[in-house]
Design a protein around this motif. Sequence first.
Motif, PDB file in Angstrom:
ATOM      1  N   MET A 131       0.842  -1.170   0.000  1.00 44.90           N
ATOM      2  CA  MET A 131       0.000   0.000   0.000  1.00 44.90           C
ATOM      3  C   MET A 131       0.889   1.235   0.000  1.00 44.90           C
ATOM      4  O   MET A 131       1.974   1.237   0.562  1.00 44.90           O
ATOM      5  CB  MET A 131      -0.914  -0.003   1.215  1.00 44.90           C
ATOM      6  N   LYS A 132       0.401   2.305  -0.648  1.00 43.59           N
ATOM      7  CA  LYS A 132       1.128   3.571  -0.746  1.00 43.59           C
ATOM      8  C   LYS A 132       0.263   4.703  -0.211  1.00 43.59           C
ATOM      9  O   LYS A 132      -0.967   4.650  -0.286  1.00 43.59           O
ATOM     10  CB  LYS A 132       1.490   3.882  -2.203  1.00 43.59           C
ATOM     11  N   LEU A 133       0.912   5.719   0.295  1.00 48.11           N
ATOM     12  CA  LEU A 133       0.243   6.936   0.719  1.00 48.11           C
ATOM     13  C   LEU A 133       0.708   8.053  -0.196  1.00 48.11           C
ATOM     14  O   LEU A 133       1.906   8.305  -0.319  1.00 48.11           O
ATOM     15  CB  LEU A 133       0.588   7.278   2.171  1.00 48.11           C
ATOM     16  N   ILE A 134      -0.247   8.681  -0.876  1.00 49.52           N
ATOM     17  CA  ILE A 134       0.060   9.799  -1.774  1.00 49.52           C
ATOM     18  C   ILE A 134      -0.339  11.082  -1.065  1.00 49.52           C
ATOM     19  O   ILE A 134      -1.490  11.228  -0.629  1.00 49.52           O
ATOM     20  CB  ILE A 134      -0.693   9.670  -3.108  1.00 49.52           C
ATOM     21  N   ILE A 135       0.616  11.989  -0.940  1.00 48.29           N
ATOM     22  CA  ILE A 135       0.371  13.303  -0.356  1.00 48.29           C
ATOM     23  C   ILE A 135       0.572  14.302  -1.485  1.00 48.29           C
ATOM     24  O   ILE A 135       1.674  14.436  -2.012  1.00 48.29           O
ATOM     25  CB  ILE A 135       1.337  13.595   0.804  1.00 48.29           C
ATOM     26  N   ALA A 136      -0.512  14.969  -1.888  1.00 47.16           N
ATOM     27  CA  ALA A 136      -0.471  15.901  -3.017  1.00 47.16           C
ATOM     28  C   ALA A 136      -0.822  17.305  -2.531  1.00 47.16           C
ATOM     29  O   ALA A 136      -1.887  17.515  -1.957  1.00 47.16           O
ATOM     30  CB  ALA A 136      -1.434  15.465  -4.107  1.00 47.16           C
ATOM     31  N   ILE A 137       0.077  18.249  -2.768  1.00 47.17           N
ATOM     32  CA  ILE A 137      -0.170  19.644  -2.416  1.00 47.17           C
ATOM     33  C   ILE A 137      -0.520  20.372  -3.707  1.00 47.17           C
ATOM     34  O   ILE A 137       0.284  20.430  -4.634  1.00 47.17           O
ATOM     35  CB  ILE A 137       1.069  20.261  -1.746  1.00 47.17           C
ATOM     36  N   VAL A 138      -1.754  20.895  -3.765  1.00 41.34           N
ATOM     37  CA  VAL A 138      -2.261  21.523  -4.991  1.00 41.34           C
ATOM     38  C   VAL A 138      -2.850  22.888  -4.654  1.00 41.34           C
ATOM     39  O   VAL A 138      -3.133  23.191  -3.491  1.00 41.34           O
ATOM     40  CB  VAL A 138      -3.328  20.639  -5.676  1.00 41.34           C
ATOM     41  N   GLN A 139      -3.034  23.701  -5.678  1.00 38.19           N
ATOM     42  CA  GLN A 139      -3.661  25.008  -5.467  1.00 38.19           C
ATOM     43  C   GLN A 139      -5.130  24.835  -5.139  1.00 38.19           C
ATOM     44  O   GLN A 139      -5.795  23.925  -5.647  1.00 38.19           O
ATOM     45  CB  GLN A 139      -3.524  25.869  -6.723  1.00 38.19           C
ATOM     46  N   ASP A 140      -5.646  25.740  -4.291  1.00 37.14           N
ATOM     47  CA  ASP A 140      -7.069  25.692  -3.944  1.00 37.14           C
ATOM     48  C   ASP A 140      -7.941  25.680  -5.188  1.00 37.14           C
ATOM     49  O   ASP A 140      -8.959  24.993  -5.247  1.00 37.14           O
ATOM     50  CB  ASP A 140      -7.449  26.904  -3.086  1.00 37.14           C
ATOM     51  N   GLU A 141      -7.531  26.438  -6.194  1.00 34.40           N
ATOM     52  CA  GLU A 141      -8.295  26.559  -7.443  1.00 34.40           C
ATOM     53  C   GLU A 141      -8.489  25.211  -8.133  1.00 34.40           C
ATOM     54  O   GLU A 141      -9.491  24.986  -8.802  1.00 34.40           O
ATOM     55  CB  GLU A 141      -7.543  27.520  -8.370  1.00 34.40           C
ATOM     56  N   ASP A 142      -7.538  24.300  -7.974  1.00 33.55           N
ATOM     57  CA  ASP A 142      -7.599  22.990  -8.630  1.00 33.55           C
ATOM     58  C   ASP A 142      -8.200  21.903  -7.739  1.00 33.55           C
ATOM     59  O   ASP A 142      -8.590  20.841  -8.234  1.00 33.55           O
ATOM     60  CB  ASP A 142      -6.187  22.541  -9.037  1.00 33.55           C
ATOM     61  N   SER A 143      -8.277  22.147  -6.445  1.00 38.83           N
ATOM     62  CA  SER A 143      -8.606  21.069  -5.515  1.00 38.83           C
ATOM     63  C   SER A 143     -10.019  20.512  -5.691  1.00 38.83           C
ATOM     64  O   SER A 143     -10.216  19.302  -5.614  1.00 38.83           O
ATOM     65  CB  SER A 143      -8.404  21.522  -4.073  1.00 38.83           C
ATOM     66  N   GLY A 144     -11.003  21.369  -5.932  1.00 43.92           N
ATOM     67  CA  GLY A 144     -12.379  20.887  -6.074  1.00 43.92           C
ATOM     68  C   GLY A 144     -12.540  19.918  -7.224  1.00 43.92           C
ATOM     69  O   GLY A 144     -13.108  18.826  -7.060  1.00 43.92           O
ATOM     70  N   ASN A 145     -12.020  20.293  -8.394  1.00 44.45           N
ATOM     71  CA  ASN A 145     -12.099  19.403  -9.562  1.00 44.45           C
ATOM     72  C   ASN A 145     -11.333  18.105  -9.326  1.00 44.45           C
ATOM     73  O   ASN A 145     -11.790  17.024  -9.710  1.00 44.45           O
ATOM     74  CB  ASN A 145     -11.557  20.094 -10.812  1.00 44.45           C
ATOM     75  N   LEU A 146     -10.158  18.219  -8.701  1.00 47.73           N
ATOM     76  CA  LEU A 146      -9.351  17.028  -8.475  1.00 47.73           C
ATOM     77  C   LEU A 146     -10.039  16.066  -7.511  1.00 47.73           C
ATOM     78  O   LEU A 146     -10.083  14.856  -7.765  1.00 47.73           O
ATOM     79  CB  LEU A 146      -7.965  17.421  -7.945  1.00 47.73           C
ATOM     80  N   VAL A 147     -10.598  16.577  -6.431  1.00 49.13           N
ATOM     81  CA  VAL A 147     -11.307  15.707  -5.483  1.00 49.13           C
ATOM     82  C   VAL A 147     -12.491  15.031  -6.170  1.00 49.13           C
ATOM     83  O   VAL A 147     -12.723  13.829  -5.975  1.00 49.13           O
ATOM     84  CB  VAL A 147     -11.760  16.511  -4.236  1.00 49.13           C
ATOM     85  N   ASP A 148     -13.220  15.768  -7.012  1.00 48.13           N
ATOM     86  CA  ASP A 148     -14.345  15.175  -7.748  1.00 48.13           C
ATOM     87  C   ASP A 148     -13.887  14.028  -8.637  1.00 48.13           C
ATOM     88  O   ASP A 148     -14.485  12.945  -8.642  1.00 48.13           O
ATOM     89  CB  ASP A 148     -15.058  16.234  -8.594  1.00 48.13           C
ATOM     90  N   VAL A 149     -12.813  14.251  -9.406  1.00 49.16           N
ATOM     91  CA  VAL A 149     -12.303  13.223 -10.324  1.00 49.16           C
ATOM     92  C   VAL A 149     -11.824  11.998  -9.546  1.00 49.16           C
ATOM     93  O   VAL A 149     -12.104  10.860  -9.923  1.00 49.16           O
ATOM     94  CB  VAL A 149     -11.168  13.807 -11.208  1.00 49.16           C
TER      95      VAL A 149
END
Length: 109
Positions: free
Chosen positions: A1-19
């Motif tokens: 198992m892997k843990l992915i920690i992704a730091i993204v701009q607030d502007e991109d976070s909503g779309n990314l969480v949806d996808v």
Amino acid sequence: MKLIIAIVQDEDSGNLVDVLTESNFRVTKLATTGGFLKAGNTTLIIGVEEELVDKVLSQIEEICKRREQIITAPTPVTGSTGLYVPYPVEVEVGGATVFVVDVDKFVKI
């Protein structure tokens, strides 16, 4: 198992969480602040099986594009008057900083 920690701009976070959630990945979203621009960003924590890491990374890359943005940076006026004048500066924002780490143990209670 892997843990992915992704730091993204607030502007991109909503779309990314949806996808990611549409692809049945479980995502924990944390509000964080970057050190360079002192601006809000989002840290996503995603636990996945090793064979799914590339799929998550490709979705992050698809959503989180780099772009230019104008910010106002304070520039000191000559001398030591302590006076600062706002000066527009173009910086590159967006993209993502991603860490993929091994998980020694995963427990869901």
